[in-house]
Design an enzyme around this catalytic site. Structure first.
Site, PDB file in Angstrom:
ATOM      1  N   ALA A  34       1.040   0.812   1.551  1.00 35.10           N
ATOM      2  CA  ALA A  34       1.537   0.320   2.833  1.00 35.10           C
ATOM      3  C   ALA A  34       1.430   1.461   3.831  1.00 35.10           C
ATOM      4  O   ALA A  34       1.331   2.629   3.447  1.00 35.10           O
ATOM      5  CB  ALA A  34       2.994  -0.106   2.681  1.00 35.10           C
ATOM      6  N   GLY A  84       1.224  -0.245  -2.330  1.00 36.56           N
ATOM      7  CA  GLY A  84       0.721  -1.561  -1.906  1.00 36.56           C
ATOM      8  C   GLY A  84      -0.753  -1.729  -2.253  1.00 36.56           C
ATOM      9  O   GLY A  84      -1.230  -2.856  -2.391  1.00 36.56           O
ATOM     10  N   GLU A 106      -0.742  -2.899  -5.724  1.00 39.41           N
ATOM     11  CA  GLU A 106      -0.198  -4.272  -5.704  1.00 39.41           C
ATOM     12  C   GLU A 106      -1.268  -5.262  -5.242  1.00 39.41           C
ATOM     13  O   GLU A 106      -1.403  -6.356  -5.783  1.00 39.41           O
ATOM     14  CB  GLU A 106       1.040  -4.317  -4.797  1.00 39.41           C
ATOM     15  CG  GLU A 106       2.207  -3.556  -5.423  1.00 39.41           C
ATOM     16  CD  GLU A 106       3.390  -3.375  -4.485  1.00 39.41           C
ATOM     17  OE1 GLU A 106       3.169  -2.917  -3.349  1.00 39.41           O
ATOM     18  OE2 GLU A 106       4.520  -3.673  -4.896  1.00 39.41           O
ATOM     19  N   GLU A 132       5.993   4.777  -5.009  1.00 40.12           N
ATOM     20  CA  GLU A 132       7.028   4.488  -4.010  1.00 40.12           C
ATOM     21  C   GLU A 132       8.305   5.299  -4.184  1.00 40.12           C
ATOM     22  O   GLU A 132       8.950   5.688  -3.216  1.00 40.12           O
ATOM     23  CB  GLU A 132       7.367   2.981  -4.018  1.00 40.12           C
ATOM     24  CG  GLU A 132       6.309   2.092  -3.379  1.00 40.12           C
ATOM     25  CD  GLU A 132       5.226   1.652  -4.349  1.00 40.12           C
ATOM     26  OE1 GLU A 132       5.093   2.245  -5.449  1.00 40.12           O
ATOM     27  OE2 GLU A 132       4.484   0.708  -4.007  1.00 40.12           O
TER      28      GLU A 132
HETATM   29  N1  3HC Z   1       0.589   5.458   5.283  1.00 44.76           N
HETATM   30  C1  3HC Z   1       0.377   6.138   6.443  1.00 44.76           C
HETATM   31  N2  3HC Z   1      -0.278   7.297   6.505  1.00 44.76           N
HETATM   32  C2  3HC Z   1      -0.746   7.801   5.354  1.00 44.76           C
HETATM   33  C3  3HC Z   1      -0.559   7.168   4.121  1.00 44.76           C
HETATM   34  C4  3HC Z   1       0.132   5.932   4.106  1.00 44.76           C
HETATM   35  N3  3HC Z   1       0.319   5.225   2.975  1.00 44.76           N
HETATM   36  N4  3HC Z   1      -1.117   7.918   3.151  1.00 44.76           N
HETATM   37  C5  3HC Z   1      -1.645   8.993   3.768  1.00 44.76           C
HETATM   38  N5  3HC Z   1      -1.420   8.921   5.092  1.00 44.76           N
HETATM   39  C6  3HC Z   1      -1.885   9.862   6.127  1.00 44.76           C
HETATM   40  C7  3HC Z   1      -1.259  11.238   5.979  1.00 44.76           C
HETATM   41  O1  3HC Z   1      -0.019  11.311   6.655  1.00 44.76           O
HETATM   42  C8  3HC Z   1      -2.325  12.129   6.607  1.00 44.76           C
HETATM   43  O2  3HC Z   1      -2.173  12.039   8.007  1.00 44.76           O
HETATM   44  P1  3HC Z   1      -2.503  13.304   8.939  1.00 44.76           P
HETATM   45  O3  3HC Z   1      -3.925  13.656   8.673  1.00 44.76           O
HETATM   46  O4  3HC Z   1      -2.228  12.808  10.303  1.00 44.76           O
HETATM   47  O5  3HC Z   1      -1.557  14.410   8.505  1.00 44.76           O
HETATM   48  C9  3HC Z   1      -3.630  11.415   6.248  1.00 44.76           C
HETATM   49  O6  3HC Z   1      -3.271  10.061   5.928  1.00 44.76           O
HETATM   50  C10 3HC Z   1      -4.343  12.011   5.058  1.00 44.76           C
HETATM   51  O7  3HC Z   1      -3.411  12.123   3.988  1.00 44.76           O
HETATM   52  P2  3HC Z   1      -3.355  13.421   3.058  1.00 44.76           P
HETATM   53  O8  3HC Z   1      -3.416  14.636   3.910  1.00 44.76           O
HETATM   54  O9  3HC Z   1      -2.195  13.246   2.166  1.00 44.76           O
HETATM   55  O10 3HC Z   1      -4.726  13.281   2.296  1.00 44.76           O
HETATM   56  P3  3HC Z   1      -5.080  13.598   0.777  1.00 44.76           P
HETATM   57  O11 3HC Z   1      -6.502  13.279   0.623  1.00 44.76           O
HETATM   58  O12 3HC Z   1      -4.567  14.939   0.404  1.00 44.76           O
HETATM   59  O13 3HC Z   1      -4.231  12.544  -0.095  1.00 44.76           O
HETATM   60  C11 3HC Z   1      -3.377  10.388  -0.740  1.00 44.76           C
HETATM   61  C12 3HC Z   1      -4.501  11.179  -0.005  1.00 44.76           C
HETATM   62  C13 3HC Z   1      -3.424  10.729  -2.231  1.00 44.76           C
HETATM   63  C14 3HC Z   1      -3.631   8.939  -0.523  1.00 44.76           C
HETATM   64  C15 3HC Z   1      -2.020  10.816  -0.165  1.00 44.76           C
HETATM   65  O14 3HC Z   1      -2.065  10.743   1.235  1.00 44.76           O
HETATM   66  C16 3HC Z   1      -0.876   9.956  -0.606  1.00 44.76           C
HETATM   67  O15 3HC Z   1      -0.367  10.123  -1.685  1.00 44.76           O
HETATM   68  N6  3HC Z   1      -0.432   9.033   0.273  1.00 44.76           N
HETATM   69  C17 3HC Z   1       0.740   8.253   0.047  1.00 44.76           C
HETATM   70  C18 3HC Z   1       0.502   7.154  -0.936  1.00 44.76           C
HETATM   71  C19 3HC Z   1       1.752   6.324  -1.086  1.00 44.76           C
HETATM   72  O16 3HC Z   1       2.845   6.826  -1.196  1.00 44.76           O
HETATM   73  N7  3HC Z   1       1.561   5.014  -1.113  1.00 44.76           N
HETATM   74  C20 3HC Z   1       2.649   4.117  -1.232  1.00 44.76           C
HETATM   75  C21 3HC Z   1       3.140   3.740   0.109  1.00 44.76           C
HETATM   76  S1  3HC Z   1       4.600   2.752   0.034  1.00 44.76           S
HETATM   77  C22 3HC Z   1       4.052   1.209  -0.363  1.00 44.76           C
HETATM   78  O17 3HC Z   1       2.892   1.000  -0.545  1.00 44.76           O
HETATM   79  C23 3HC Z   1       5.095   0.159  -0.436  1.00 44.76           C
HETATM   80  C24 3HC Z   1       4.606  -1.112  -1.011  1.00 44.76           C
HETATM   81  O18 3HC Z   1       5.071  -1.217  -2.321  1.00 44.76           O
HETATM   82  C25 3HC Z   1       5.061  -2.273  -0.238  1.00 44.76           C
END
Ligand code: 3HC
Ligand code: NAI
Length: 708
Positions: free
Chosen positions: A63, A107, A110, A130
């Site tokens: 998400a 997500g 999912e 998450e």
């Molecule tokens: N939403 C919004 N922005 C995100 C994002 C997300 N899910 N994931 C990454 N970004 C952004 C980062 O903030 C960063 O922004 P910036 O360049 O402006 O600082 C940019 O994308 C690049 O991210 P990274 O610097 O972290 O890039 P990496 O290549 O090192 O890592 C990644 C990539 C492994 C995908 C890492 O970003 C990550 O772990 N992201 C989070 C994943 C996550 O937690 N997903 C679950 C979200 S909650 C959800 O899905 C709820 C659902 O169940 C309903």
């Protein structure tokens, strides 16, 4: 169709491509785009099956985390409404194949599980991370994952949040096939193979859900594990509850149970704090006056001077990243000792299954021990980690200046000394910088990068990038005494000692802070690091103390008695042969005696006061550091405390915690402490201003960011 989602065709196979860089998050517009594509696929008789793939570097990483803040602030009323989309995909009359590269997280996984099949490249990873944001999967992840992977794997993935690699996902049944070579071509071929055959709906696959008796010990073990490893966090427990619901309720009822838990977590202070940390960890790498395109100095080889406690750990960081290290000592015995410790550390990791013997051997072969500076001319970077003392540091840097090539980075691991003065021993202060690692240096994630007044932008940018290469979080800090972390730690530990001198027991103070969430109490931390370290520093800086200002009186006397902490078998506590802390009644008696001699009144102290005194001391000093510009942002201070000092991540760091309490409340309490305890508690001017304006440290960061 939205710009974020494209629908194309390869003859009878429809291809849905998500294009929402950088990580294809499910931002507004993406779910709608997928939904429209599915409608078209359903109604197009020429289409036999579909492939959904991510454009760019990854499948969907989850998400859009930025939306969560909007939801809790009431700016996004729709919430996370992916569930209907996922049902729609699953109910599509044509099989949908999810083609995964990069990361299918949150997500994203999912979404993938709502497809009828999943194929992936071998380098792909899948996970439900998450809980690391203080929430749980909110789009049926806790319901579909156990149906694909079984209860035990699902509960683990949802509770600890760690991703798994594609080969493991294949074994567990999350992925149906690994594709070597071109993913899209492989996925299209796979789609053609399964077109026209009955397509399995994950939500109807109940075979792996187990029995109540079989599952009970799995959930009990997961809860116990989460209690230990994620102490104080609500999301892991909620994630376990949600997976348990999958085993006890219908899919629809399970989804409702998951939604309720998801919303509870999302609106909690814990989740807000952890989302702040997620963005904060990325924010700290942005330095306002150092553009992204600043040239980076390639660091292909390094040298470490000093193979003691820190030098050994620093060496391990570099060789773990494949960077060879020349490790210098003064004599053979010290060098052998240093190498033996490094080998012992690796051997322990091999024993625990973290590394293979082959990995250990490879890493060790990258270390070249030496007793001279002879080969220093070839290295790109030197990290000095000799004893703490200005004269010695200057001598070493003078030598480095003589032997190192032009452009080599000369870094010091000093924890207290002035980087500019160290740089003055060289003819190239622009190449000198502080790289302050934390002990144990091969484990702790924090790296304070100390900017000297002449440090060049290239050197700073390189160290910031290098921190990532060696698996650290680099935070740029200014050159003040103690830099950011230790400068704040002084008042924090000072208050812990004052509390004991005022009548609290050592154990009570440590317990209060441990229960607050700190990895260890402040007095036990002192024993671990060695009480003599601070004692020596205090002796050196005694002339700077303000006359009449209250100073802790017990710790120096404990040191005079040879009680340095764990290393001497006693400090604030006594230690048995396994280094287990035992309360020491002798310390209680001694401190009471010293306090009586000093005329310090004894009283009952609540654990609430213990926490406020220690944590608000951090906040007040943090506010000064921020105003003086030694930290770039409040969030930088938070990241320092979370990664170097065991501050609980679910409280977001000391500055965020203060925002959560309300700065006016914090300020009022500090004013009270000021009246009671004198000028050491004078409120920081920035705290006073923000409190009076009804503002927050976070708003202060954002305001300054907006101004550039
Ligand atoms: N939403 C919004 N922005 C995100 C994002 C997300 N899910 N994931 C990454 N970004 C952004 C980062 O903030 C960063 O922004 P910036 O360049 O402006 O600082 C940019 O994308 C690049 O991210 P990274 O610097 O972290 O890039 P990496 O290549 O090192 O890592 C990644 C990539 C492994 C995908 C890492 O970003 C990550 O772990 N992201 C989070 C994943 C996550 O937690 N997903 C679950 C979200 S909650 C959800 O899905 C709820 C659902 O169940 C309903
Ligand atoms: P240490 O005493 O364990 O190791 C220092 C090593 O440097 C010794 O092995 C010594 O033989 C060697 N040495 C001295 N002069 C040398 C020279 N000219 N050439 C090569 N080697 C030389 O000390 P420690 O704890 O590793 O500290 C090193 C530096 O790291 C200090 O500046 C300290 O302030 C800093 N630091 C220490 C932390 C800790 O927790 N120990 C944490 C963060 C920084």
């Amino acid at each position: 169709m939205s710009d974020l989602v494209h629908l194309t065709k390869d003859n009878d196979i429809a291809i849905i491509t998500i294009n929402n860089p950088p990580v294809n998050a499910l931002s507004p517009g993406v779910p709608e785009g997928i939904s429209q594509a599915i409608e078209q696929i359903d109604s197009d008789p020429a289409v036999k099956a579909a492939v959904l793939i991510g454009g760019g570097r990854t499948f969907v990483a989850g998400a859009d985390i930025k939306e969560f803040g909007k939801i809790t602030r009431g700016e996004n009323k729709r919430g996370v409404a992916f569930l209907p989309l996922l049902l729609r995909i699953e109910d599509c009359s044509k099989p949908v194949v999810m083609a995964i590269h990069g990361t299918a997280f949150g997500g994203g996984l999912e979404l993938a599980m709502a497809g009828h099949y999943r194929v992936a490249v071998p380098s792909a990873q899948v996970g439900q991370p998450e809980v690391k944001l203080g929430i749980i999967p909110g789009a049926a992840g806790t319901q579909r994952l156990p149906r694909l992977a079984g209860v035990e794997a699902a509960v683990q993935m949802c509770a600890d949040g760690n991703p798994i690699k594609a080969d493991k996902a294949l074994k567990l049944g999350i992925i149906d096939k690994l594709i070597e070579g071109d993913l899209l071509a492989g996925a299209v071929a796979f789609a053609r193979e399964i077109a026209g055959k009955p397509a399995p709906k994950t939500r109807e696959r109940n075979q792996k859900l187990g029995t109540a008796e079989g599952n009970a010990p799995i959930f009990a073990a997961a809860r116990e594990n989460a209690n230990k490893k994620q102490r104080g966090m609500m999301a892991p427990q909620a994630a376990i509850d949600a997976v348990e619901a999958a085993t006890k309720l219908s899919f629809e009822e399970g989804c409702e149970a998951e939604q309720k838990l998801f919303v509870e977590c999302l609106f909690s202070d814990q989740s807000k704090a952890m989302i702040h940390v997620f963005f904060g960890e990325r924010e700290v790498s942005k330095i306002p006056d150092i553009p992204k395109d600043t040239p980076i100095i390639p660091v292909k080889s390094a040298a470490v001077v000093g193979a003691g406690t820190m030098g050994g750990g620093i060496t391990m960081n570099f060789v773990n990243a494949g960077i060879p290290v020349l490790l210098k000592e003064t004599d053979r015995a010290a060098l052998d000792r240093g190498l033996a410790t490094i080998k012992k550390n690796y051997a322990n990791s091999v024993k625990r299954g973290r590394f293979t013997q082959e990995f250990m051997d490879q890493r060790i072969s990258l270390i070249r021990p030496t007793l001279s500076y002879d080969d220093f001319g070839g290295v790109d970077m030197v990290i000095e980690a000799v004893f703490e003392g200005m004269a010695l540091k200057k001598e070493v840097f003078g030598e480095l200046d003589r032997v190192c090539k032009a452009g080599a980075i000369l870094a010091s691991n000093t924890s207290t000394l002035n980087i500019d003065e160290i740089a003055s021993a060289t003819s190239r202060p622009e190449s000198v910088i502080g790289t302050h690692f934390f002990s144990p240096a091969n484990v702790m994630r924090l790296l304070e990068i100390v900017r000297g007044k002449a440090s060049s932008k290239e050197v700073i940018a390189t160290c910031m990038q290098l921190s990532k290469t060696i698996g650290k979080v680099g935070v740029l800090v200014g050159n003040c005494r103690g830099f950011v972390g230790n400068r704040m730690f002084g008042p924090y530990r000072r208050e812990a000692q004052f509390l004991v001198e005022e009548g609290a027991s050592v154990e009570a103070v440590d317990k209060a802070l441990y229960d607050f969430g700190m990895a260890m109490g402040p007095l036990a931390t002192g024993d671990l690091a060695g009480l003599d370290v601070g004692w020596r520093i205090r002796k050196e800086y005694r002339h700077l103390e303000k006359p009449g200002e209250r100073q802790p009186l017990a710790e120096d006397q404990l040191c005079e008695m040879g009680r340095y902490g764990q290393k001497t078998g006693s400090g604030w506590y006594k230690y048995d042969e396994n280094r287990r802390a035992v309360p020491d009644p002798e310390v209680a008696e001694l401190v009471a005696k010293w306090a009586a001699e000093a005329g310090i009144a004894q009283r009952q102290i609540s654990s609430e006061e213990m926490v406020d005194r220690c944590i608000y001391a951090l906040v007040n000093e943090g506010a000064r550091i921020l105003e003086e510009g030694y930290a770039l942002r409040a969030v930088d201070i938070d990241i320092v405390y979370l990664n170097g000092y065991g501050f609980p991540v679910y409280r977001g760091g000391p500055m965020w915690y203060a925002d959560t309490i309300g700065l006016k409340k914090v300020y009022d309490r500090i004013k009270k402490f000021h009246q009671q305890h004198g000028d050491i508690w004078a409120p920081a001017p920035l705290l006073e201003r923000l409190a009076n304006e009804g503002s927050t440290f976070d708003a202060y960061d954002k305001e300054r960011l907006a101004k550039g």
